[in-house]
Design a protein around this motif. Structure first.
Motif, short mmCIF file in Angstrom:
data_model
loop_
_atom_site.label_atom_id
_atom_site.label_comp_id
_atom_site.label_asym_id
_atom_site.label_seq_id
_atom_site.Cartn_x
_atom_site.Cartn_y
_atom_site.Cartn_z
N SER A 73 -14.87 -2.74 0.83
CA SER A 73 -14.90 -1.59 -0.10
C SER A 73 -16.23 -0.85 0.00
O SER A 73 -16.27 0.37 -0.13
CB SER A 73 -14.71 -2.03 -1.54
OG SER A 73 -13.50 -2.69 -1.69
N ALA A 74 -17.31 -1.62 0.20
CA ALA A 74 -18.62 -0.98 0.28
C ALA A 74 -18.71 -0.15 1.55
O ALA A 74 -19.39 0.87 1.60
CB ALA A 74 -19.72 -2.03 0.27
N PHE A 75 -18.01 -0.59 2.59
CA PHE A 75 -18.02 0.15 3.85
C PHE A 75 -17.20 1.41 3.68
O PHE A 75 -17.59 2.50 4.09
CB PHE A 75 -17.45 -0.76 4.94
CG PHE A 75 -17.24 -0.08 6.25
CD1 PHE A 75 -18.32 0.31 7.01
CD2 PHE A 75 -15.95 0.19 6.71
CE1 PHE A 75 -18.12 0.94 8.22
CE2 PHE A 75 -15.76 0.82 7.91
CZ PHE A 75 -16.85 1.20 8.67
N ASP A 76 -16.05 1.28 3.02
CA ASP A 76 -15.12 2.39 2.94
C ASP A 76 -13.99 1.98 1.99
O ASP A 76 -13.40 0.91 2.16
CB ASP A 76 -14.60 2.65 4.36
CG ASP A 76 -13.45 3.62 4.38
OD1 ASP A 76 -13.65 4.76 4.00
OD2 ASP A 76 -12.34 3.21 4.76
N ILE A 77 -13.70 2.80 1.01
CA ILE A 77 -12.77 2.39 -0.03
C ILE A 77 -11.36 2.13 0.52
O ILE A 77 -10.64 1.25 0.04
CB ILE A 77 -12.74 3.44 -1.18
CG1 ILE A 77 -11.96 2.91 -2.38
CG2 ILE A 77 -12.18 4.76 -0.75
CD1 ILE A 77 -12.61 1.79 -3.09
N LEU A 78 -10.99 2.85 1.56
CA LEU A 78 -9.67 2.64 2.13
C LEU A 78 -9.58 1.25 2.78
O LEU A 78 -8.57 0.56 2.64
CB LEU A 78 -9.36 3.74 3.14
CG LEU A 78 -7.93 3.77 3.68
CD1 LEU A 78 -6.93 3.93 2.54
CD2 LEU A 78 -7.76 4.89 4.69
N GLY B 112 -11.24 -1.24 1.82
CA GLY B 112 -11.19 -2.14 0.68
C GLY B 112 -9.77 -2.32 0.18
O GLY B 112 -9.31 -3.42 -0.08
N MET B 113 -9.07 -1.20 0.11
CA MET B 113 -7.68 -1.24 -0.37
C MET B 113 -6.80 -2.00 0.62
O MET B 113 -5.95 -2.79 0.22
CB MET B 113 -7.21 0.22 -0.46
CG MET B 113 -6.02 0.43 -1.31
SD MET B 113 -5.69 2.21 -1.29
CE MET B 113 -3.96 2.19 -1.68
N ASP C 224 -7.54 -5.70 0.37
CA ASP C 224 -6.94 -6.21 -0.87
C ASP C 224 -5.44 -6.44 -0.68
O ASP C 224 -4.91 -7.49 -1.05
CB ASP C 224 -7.19 -5.18 -1.98
CG ASP C 224 -6.81 -5.71 -3.34
OD1 ASP C 224 -7.46 -6.65 -3.80
OD2 ASP C 224 -5.84 -5.19 -3.93
N MET D 191 0.82 -1.22 0.00
CA MET D 191 0.00 0.00 0.00
C MET D 191 0.85 1.27 0.00
O MET D 191 0.31 2.37 0.08
CB MET D 191 -0.88 0.05 1.25
CG MET D 191 -1.99 -0.96 1.26
SD MET D 191 -2.95 -0.81 2.79
CE MET D 191 -3.99 0.60 2.43
N ILE E 40 -13.20 -8.39 0.32
CA ILE E 40 -12.74 -7.15 -0.30
C ILE E 40 -13.94 -6.31 -0.75
O ILE E 40 -13.98 -5.10 -0.54
CB ILE E 40 -11.79 -7.45 -1.49
CG1 ILE E 40 -10.50 -8.09 -0.96
CG2 ILE E 40 -11.48 -6.17 -2.27
CD1 ILE E 40 -9.67 -8.77 -2.02
N ARG E 41 -14.93 -6.97 -1.35
CA ARG E 41 -16.13 -6.24 -1.75
C ARG E 41 -16.82 -5.61 -0.55
O ARG E 41 -17.22 -4.46 -0.58
CB ARG E 41 -17.14 -7.19 -2.41
CG ARG E 41 -16.92 -7.48 -3.85
CD ARG E 41 -18.18 -8.03 -4.49
NE ARG E 41 -18.70 -9.21 -3.84
CZ ARG E 41 -18.28 -10.45 -4.08
NH1 ARG E 41 -17.32 -10.67 -4.95
NH2 ARG E 41 -18.82 -11.47 -3.45
N GLN E 42 -16.93 -6.42 0.50
CA GLN E 42 -17.64 -5.95 1.68
C GLN E 42 -16.92 -4.76 2.30
O GLN E 42 -17.54 -3.76 2.63
CB GLN E 42 -17.72 -7.10 2.69
CG GLN E 42 -18.72 -6.86 3.77
CD GLN E 42 -18.88 -8.10 4.65
OE1 GLN E 42 -18.45 -9.19 4.29
NE2 GLN E 42 -19.51 -7.94 5.79
#
Lengths: 220, 782
Positions: free
Chosen positions: A99-104, A106-107, A110, A15, A95-97
């Motif tokens: 990301s839906a909560f918060d893109i960071l 998600g990253m 990942d 990251m 990862i989807r879950q």
């Protein structure tokens, strides 16, 4: 198989975070790691075949290994291990879950999944090394590196029966699904193998690699 | 018809036997149906001789995707396979169908509808068989597509389904045993069970659990033990295999066969063992339960149904529906689950939108990110069926009522798709005033459901909450009806609780107390707003006091460290922090709270232009200078998202104005499923006030052009992570140039470079999300 922790330092590195990031990120890392580990079911299969020379090139288990790079990779070897490791579809879901909560998040999830699948491959390797205590091994070479064609994946998965045994499938465009899945070819030799580095020359990302720009390697 | 009162013997492995006869490791077994029919028939015949009543056609992978490169059609391969199986003289020939080999959305790229059509083709080609078998399945949604195709195109043939479980009791995709049983028994499958993946010993606990969760005949078709990774041989001899099926007979399984590594010899030993045994009768009691593939909720105690996914009285939600903003809906789902919801009600009806399409989109989106079961809430039977069709698991239908028209349309759908149903106690004459009147309607609904074959355990009755301010005398009637329905009909009950306090001051106080009264009266499924902590805590307290939460384990887990949970202040409501520092520090809740405060005195657009965007610009410039890295930039973007959400809510409530500095279409190109990068770009663009039409991942070329036309978007962003999907990026740009000459394109993704972007005809290349924003500013001149 059980893995208790994600190698966080690796994930932070993917990251571009420092190895000891702010409390804010550490707190998020705790949450993502917990969620990821509870969602995944890491697993792997491998098979070992003698390397055969045919008119079209080298092959293992009836699978032709096309390209000069893989041939070079296996030149000291008499046998070959085909390995497929996956975190399962649970990783994609996690990862989807997040990301839906918060893109960071998600990253972060990942990056953690990327670190974790490497850990799974390392574990598989340890088992393979233990099975052949008197042999020497090459590093993991995957379809898509250099001129080893990505469309080898379909037959590779068939030889390992990976769909039945791991739930690994291939999309129309030869992408492995679940996405956190790795296939690799490991050469087995009776004599020590010169310690070749994972070369940048055959990497598709070498032109814009942030590690290379800093003069280091992604696998350091 | 197949007789299940005695044992039924299936066949054993096919693949390994074909390899012994010369099929290469990567070879396609199905082609041998045409090329070597005698060998195939001989293998079938050996199984028949060994005792198999049923042989499976050699068609495990015989679908249009896997057969594409063979040069043969699905029809000719399946028809020859059926003939080869018939020639063996088997009592029954089963059309064998394995997994499609590509994963369904959202993890994979295959749509439910495509999966259905692939199975339909196989089933029609195999019409001349006695039954249909789906085996080695992992994804319950894929199984549902297959079973529906079988029911709708199989001419009434029996359907068997076996799935492959791992030692943790789940399939590769996470499907659990109760969910498989509930869903497939609901769909009207004839027998279910397990095959492959494990040997007989490892399957014992799995089959035991399955026998407890289904009344259907249970199938056991194990591998011959486990394979050796080096030699790939299986470790069970035929004798051992034949012996080890005994425990399964004792559990009540009646259909047996073998999978990988088993041979006619294994089946012969199995048949010998069975000849010495008799089927054991099973009488499992299946509880009331709903599920998704990965999670089952048993209705054996009060379970919270979250009510927030519903546009009634919510302007911001209505706006989200009009904009097809599934992200907003997903966010509402996650918030409620985090707050304690066990089940989520999903109502997406709005006169000006296509509810049928929206229901499917919402169900797909929510099921892509959560395991929580859903309650499909609509008055439109077409939207209801659309949702039921693609729902992965067993949902609740909300609702049927005592009117003839409702009973006649809704209950057959509940039966066909194997759902549970909420019955509202009202009919043509409205809501009866008395408890007795509502009880009578409940009884009528139950009788009609039973007549269609819907289980009593799947009928939940809603005795209807009236508002205390308008009909005070009705409150206790509702509760009396709840008690009678529960005690006299033995049904579970559901109530929309919040309605009680409508028109009264201190609504929370009224609602909370009514909730406790209703739970005591026998309410099982309160429909509430779980984001209000006092509602959830009332349910938890009730479970403690009613001796359901034994030793207060759950209660202490939630409140053990908290002396006054209800008195927590909202995050930083009184904060003196500036919006800029909240964004810089990446504090989302604070950014939202500060924005709400600012909105009391400052115009929303002024906040965007003078505070939010400068804060983001600063973060962007620090990023460019290398002072901060991508995670910190995204952290600021997330915080800004919180501020933006507050502004959007304010605008939807106070004016018709929306924030829109320009419309941008975003897509991850056809074939590519890596969308994190695109999602980061989206968040940043939205932060700057651009309206982003997010088409998602694996987006067909035409869809990008259609959306660009529809919104007349001046800028289109395309991402691709893999080299193999770059041609679809090039194709998309080409199509956009033809159909939408006004638009410009910006491309990005790991394998792209500026040179390559130019080569494929893109107008701009963006190295990261920040650069995309700079390009947008240039294109829109703002």
């Amino acid at each position: 198989m059980n893995i208790a922790h994600v190698e966080r330092k690796q994930a932070f590195r993917y990251m571009c975070l420092p190895s000891e990031p702010d409390a804010h990120f550490l707190e998020m890392a705790d949450k993502c790691e917990k969620m990821l580990l509870s969602a995944v079911k890491p697993n792997y299969v491998y098979r070992v075949f003698p390397i055969e020379s045919t008119e079209q090139g080298i092959s293992g288990g009836g699978l032709l290994l096309r390209g000069n790079d893989i041939k070079e990779h296996l030149k000291e070897c008499s046998q070959v291990v085909f390995l497929c490791a996956t975190l399962s579809a649970g990783a994609d879901r996690a990862i989807r879950q997040s990301s839906a909560f918060d893109i960071l998040s998600g990253m972060m999830t990942d990056a953690m999944a990327n670190a974790l699948i490497e850990q799974v491959c390392d574990k598989a390797e340890q088992e393979i090394f233990a099975t052949f205590p008197d042999n020497y091994f090459t590093w993991r070479f995957s379809a898509g590196y250099g001129d080893f064609p990505l469309d080898t994946q379909a037959d590779f998965l068939k030889v390992l029966n990976a769909e039945k045994r791991l739930g690994v499938t291939l999309s129309e465009n030869d992408l492995l699904i679940p996405t956190k899945t790795v296939t690799a070819v490991i050469g087995v030799s009776e004599t020590p193998i010169p310690k070749g580095k994972k070369g940048c020359a055959i990497c598709n990302l070498s032109e814009k690699c942030p590690y290379r720009a800093k003069g280091v390697h992604c696998h350091d | 018809m197949i007789d299940f009162s005695s044992f039924l013997v299936l066949d054993g492995g096919m693949g390994t036997l074909l390899q012994e006869k010369g099929l290469s490791l990567g070879g396609v077994p199905e082609v041998w149906n045409l090329e070597k029919p005698d060998i195939i028939t001989e293998i079938h015949r050996n199984y028949v001789k060994a005792g198999s009543d049923v042989v499976y056609t050699n068609t495990f992978g015989c679908n249009r995707l896997k057969m594409a490169r063979t040069g043969h059609s699905v029809q000719e391969l399946i028809q020859s396979a059926v003939q080869n199986a018939r020639n063996s003289g088997a009592k029954y020939v089963a059309l064998d169908i394995g997994p499609i080999g590509q994963m369904l959305e959202p993890t994979g790229t295959l749509s439910f509808e495509e999966a259905y059509d692939i199975f339909r083709e196989q089933i029609e080609a195999g019409n001349d068989t006695d039954l249909i078998v789906f085996e080695t399945m992992s994804d319950l949604l894929e199984v549902r597509a297959g079973v529906l195709a079988g029911k709708e195109h199989g001419n009434g043939k029996p359907i068997f389904v076996t799935m492959s479980f791992e030692e943790n009791g789940r399939t590769f995709t996470g499907c659990e045993i109760p969910a498989m049983a509930l869903t497939l028994e609901g769909l009207g499958v004839d027998a279910i069970g397990v095959n492959c993946s494990l040997g007989p010993e490892e399957l014992v606990p799995i089959v035991k659990m399955l026998c407890e969760w289904t009344t259907l005949p249970v199938i056991v078709k194990p591998n011959a033990g486990l394979p050796d990774p080096v030699t790939n041989t299986y470790n069970f001899t035929a004798e051992k295999f034949g012996e080890c099926i005994k425990p399964f007979v004792e559990m009540g399984a009646v259909i047996f066969g073998g999978c990988c590594g088993t041979t006619p010899e294994h089946i012969q030993k199995l048949t010998e063992t069975l000849s010495r045994l008799s089927p054991v009768e099973r009488n499992p009691v299946i509880p009331s339960a709903v599920c998704t593939a990965n999670h089952t909720v048993i209705i054996n105690q009060p379970r919270i149904i979250g009510e927030r996914i519903n546009p009634t009285g919510k302007k911001r939600f209505k706006q989200a529906l009009k904009e097809h903003d599934t992200d907003y809906i997903m966010n509402q789902a996650i918030q409620q689950i985090d707050a304690g919801a066990d089940i989520l009600d999903v109502n997406v009806g709005l006169p000006e939108i296509d509810e049928v399409e929206m229901m499917q989109s919402a169900v797909k989106a929510i099921q892509g990110i959560t395991d929580t079961p859903l309650q499909l809430d609509t008055t439109d039977p077409i939207a209801l069926e659309a949702g039921l069709r693609i729902y992965n698991g067993k949902p609740i239908v909300n609702s049927v009522n005592g009117e003839e028209k409702s009973l006649a349309t809704v209950l057959p759908l509940v039966k066909k798709y194997g759902a549970s149903v909420v019955g509202l106690t009202l009919d043509e004459n409205g809501i009866p005033k008395t408890a007795d009147g509502r009880f009578a309607i409940a009884q009528k609904i139950l009788n009609r459901a039973l007549a269609l074959g819907i289980r009593k355990e799947d009928v939940y009755i809603d005795c209807l909450t009236l508002t205390a301010s308008a009909e005070q005398e009705g409150v206790m009637e509702t509760l009396r009806a709840v008690t009678r329905v529960k005690q006299e009909l033995g049904l579970h009950t559901v109530l929309g609780v919040s309605n009680i306090s409508f028109g009264l001051p201190n609504r929370e106080l009224v609602t909370r107390n009514f909730l406790t009264m209703a739970l005591y009266a026998g309410l099982d499924l309160p429909i509430i707003n779980p984001n209000t902590e006092s509602m959830v805590s009332s349910v938890r307290t009730y479970k403690l006091l009613a001796n359901i939460d034994k030793n207060a384990v759950d209660f202490i887990a939630h409140y053990g460290n908290d002396t006054a949970p209800a008195l927590k202040p909202p995050p930083s409501a009184q904060s003196t922090m500036s919006l800029e520092s909240a964004v810089t520090a990446g504090l989302k809740a604070e950014a939202s709270a500060i924005t709400k405060q600012l909105l009391e005195t400052i115009d929303p657009m002024e906040i965007v232009n003078t505070q939010l965007i400068p804060a983001l610009d600063k973060a962007g410039s620090d990023f460019e200078k290398g002072k901060i890295f991508l995670p910190q930039l995204i952290s600021s973007a997330s915080a800004a998202q919180g501020a933006f959400e507050a502004i959007k809510t304010y605008l939807s409530e106070h004016s018709t104005e929306t924030v829109n500095r320009g419309t941008i279409v975003l897509a991850t190109v056809k074939g590519d499923i890596h969308d994190i990068g695109k999602n980061i770009v989206k968040v940043l663009l939205e932060n700057y006030g651009y309206q982003v039409i997010d088409l998602g991942k694996d987006v067909p070329l035409e869809s990008v052009a259609e959306a660009t036309e529809k919104y007349h978007a001046p800028l289109v962003g395309l991402s691709a992570l893999m080299t193999t999907t770059l041609p679809s990026m090039e194709g998309t740009i080409k199509l956009l140039n033809e159909r939408c000459p006004w638009c410009q394109t910006v491309v990005g993704g790991a394998v792209l470079t500026a040179d390559y972007a130019e080569k494929i005809g893109a107008d701009f290349y963006a190295n990261d999300a920040k650069e995309t924003v700079d390009i947008a500013k240039k294109v829109f001149g703002n």
